[in-house]
Design a protein around this motif. Structure first.
Motif, short mmCIF file in Angstrom:
data_model
loop_
_atom_site.label_atom_id
_atom_site.label_comp_id
_atom_site.label_asym_id
_atom_site.label_seq_id
_atom_site.Cartn_x
_atom_site.Cartn_y
_atom_site.Cartn_z
N UNK A 77 6.67 17.19 101.14
CA UNK A 77 6.17 16.99 99.77
C UNK A 77 7.21 16.22 98.98
N UNK A 78 6.76 15.13 98.35
CA UNK A 78 7.66 14.38 97.46
C UNK A 78 7.05 14.38 96.07
N UNK A 79 7.90 14.69 95.08
CA UNK A 79 7.41 14.74 93.69
C UNK A 79 8.58 14.41 92.77
N UNK A 95 10.48 19.71 101.07
CA UNK A 95 10.52 18.90 99.85
C UNK A 95 11.54 17.78 100.05
N UNK A 96 11.13 16.56 99.79
CA UNK A 96 12.04 15.41 99.91
C UNK A 96 12.09 14.74 98.54
N UNK A 97 13.19 14.92 97.84
CA UNK A 97 13.30 14.35 96.50
C UNK A 97 14.77 14.35 96.06
N UNK A 98 15.05 13.80 94.86
CA UNK A 98 16.46 13.61 94.49
C UNK A 98 17.14 14.84 93.90
N UNK A 99 16.35 15.88 93.61
CA UNK A 99 16.95 17.13 93.11
C UNK A 99 16.02 18.28 93.46
N UNK A 100 16.57 19.47 93.46
CA UNK A 100 15.76 20.66 93.75
C UNK A 100 14.66 20.77 92.68
N UNK A 109 2.46 12.88 98.81
CA UNK A 109 3.18 12.27 97.68
C UNK A 109 2.48 12.62 96.38
N UNK A 110 3.22 13.17 95.46
CA UNK A 110 2.66 13.48 94.14
C UNK A 110 3.19 12.45 93.15
#
Ligand code: GMT
Length: 395
Positions: free
Chosen positions: A5-7, A34-39, A90-91
């Protein structure tokens, strides 16, 4: 299933929905990455079967604008390979769906693959996606996804209208609430009684962007406050907060307005609210309005975008024309001064949120979509040739 999940991990409806979806999927036995730049802000530090992979953009001095979308694509590619993900969800279309397409192209070069599901949330279509610089890439990224969902019928139709997608299948899967969490009986209101001083509590939650028209929130409140002594609790932060503060000063209601800033746990605050205001001129869904309804808080707002699909005018709240603060104030004052009417609308709102937007039902719809997509990739009908939109001609 194994789902990436990317958001956007910061405060905002799309990040909240994506995170709660991931948590619910993991509770149903799926593995979620979750794959993103911050928790993500609503993600607790540890949950079984939930993993967080940070995207690091680096800091090379040549990059005035560090290419986050490329770093994200590389991280997606890595995580899909390492964990054999079935789906990348992708969100918010850009850049997430674009990065997923790059990651997938890299995987396919290696004889691997992954399905890409894109959920459109709102401003990715209604504002950002229609800017000249982003229109073509948003359209491309939507078309390249195996499945596309929109959070309301309004947003689905707006996607077709703005991107000329006549044959592609954008499925509506609305946002959802956890009925056990958004339950006004369950929480103690954290604002002390000596602060509330017997006033009715009016609430607004947003990222204070121009689209929210937060001056209208304050204007509506000031008029309500003339009829029914009230306290306005403003939750969130963003570029228009100073405007809202200025409006409160100009209308002489500053002492009745509290700005609490960004808060993660909003259910206890909603549990003590008597009225929720959402005055946006565009709102693809209005997650905060749904969370308010689930907490038994009647919503008064603007009849814009997808909000009428969430709030049933006259039953679970009242909707007025965008900018008509007089009408919104009349609706709010009527509700706050008629106990029987308030109780009727409050109960109807809590029941309707549970009946139509319960986590159990909606998460099942996403699961079914993933299963269909993995079994039989949806071939989106190519979008018909269309002239590029310009900002002067947004139709
Ligand atoms: O503008 C916001 O409220 C944030 C934005 C986001 O992407 O985080 O919200 C959009 O997505 C939410 C979740 O699906 C919807 O509930 C909001 O209505 C939508 N915002 C707008 O359309 C302005």
């Amino acid at each position: 299933m194994k789902i990436g999940i990317t958001c956007y991990p910061t405060y905002g409806g799309s990040g909240a929905v994506a995170t709660e979806l991931g948590i619910a999927l993991a509770a149903r036995g799926h593995e979620v990455h979750f794959v993103t730049y911050a928790q993500p802000f609503r993600l607790p530090s540890f949950l079984p079967r939930v993993y967080f992979h940070e995207v690091d953009v680096g800091r090379y001095p040549l990059f005035e604008y560090p290419p986050y979308d490329l770093a994200l694509a590389v991280r997606m590619h890595e995580v899909v390979r390492e964990h054999q993900l079935d789906v990348l969800h992708c969100h918010y279309a850009i850049p997430h769906a674009t990065s997923a397409w790059i990651a997938r192209s890299m995987l396919r070069e290696e004889g691997l693959d992954v399905r890409v599901v894109t959920t459109l949330h709102g401003t990715d279509i209604t504002i950002v996606g229609q800017e000249r610089s982003f229109h073509a890439i948003t359209k491309f990224s939507i078309e390249k996804s195996h499945a596309v969902t929109a959070v309301s019928e309004y947003l689905r139709d707006e996607t077709y209208r703005a991107f000329g997608c006549v044959g592609c299948n954008v499925e509506v899967i609305p946002n959802f609430i956890d009925p056990a969490l958004y339950d006004r009986q369950r929480h103690r209101f954290p604002i002390p009684a000596d602060v509330v001083q017997g006033r009715r509590v009016v609430m607004h939650i947003s990222n204070f962007r121009p689209v929210k028209r937060v001056r209208d929130v304050v204007g509506t409140f000031a008029r309500i406050n003339r009829d029914v002594p009230s306290l306005l609790v403003m939750i969130g932060d963003g570029p228009e907060r100073v405007e809202a503060e200025a409006e409160a000063r100009e209308l002489g209601v500053s002492e009745h307005v509290m700005f609490l800033g960004k808060i993660d746990a909003i259910a206890p605050l909603l549990a003590g609210a008597d009225l929720f205001l959402l005055t946006s001129d565009k709102e693809s869904f209005g997650l905060s309005a749904l969370e308010a309804m689930a907490s038994g808080v009647p919503v008064v707002g603007a009849r814009a975008g997808g909000l009428p699909e969430v709030v049933t005018d006259g039953v679970t709240g009242f909707l007025c024309d965008v900018g008509d603060v007089e009408a919104m104030a009349r609706a709010g004052s009527r509700l706050l001064s008629d106990r029987a009417a308030w109780t009727r609308v409050s109960q109807a709102a809590a029941a309707d949120a549970r009946a139509r937007f319960s986590e159990a039902t909606i998460v099942g719809q996403y699961e079914a979509l993933y299963e269909r997509t993995v079994r039989e990739p949806l071939a989106l009908t190519p979008v018909r040739a269309m002239p590029a939109l310009t900002m002067d001609d947004p139709a």
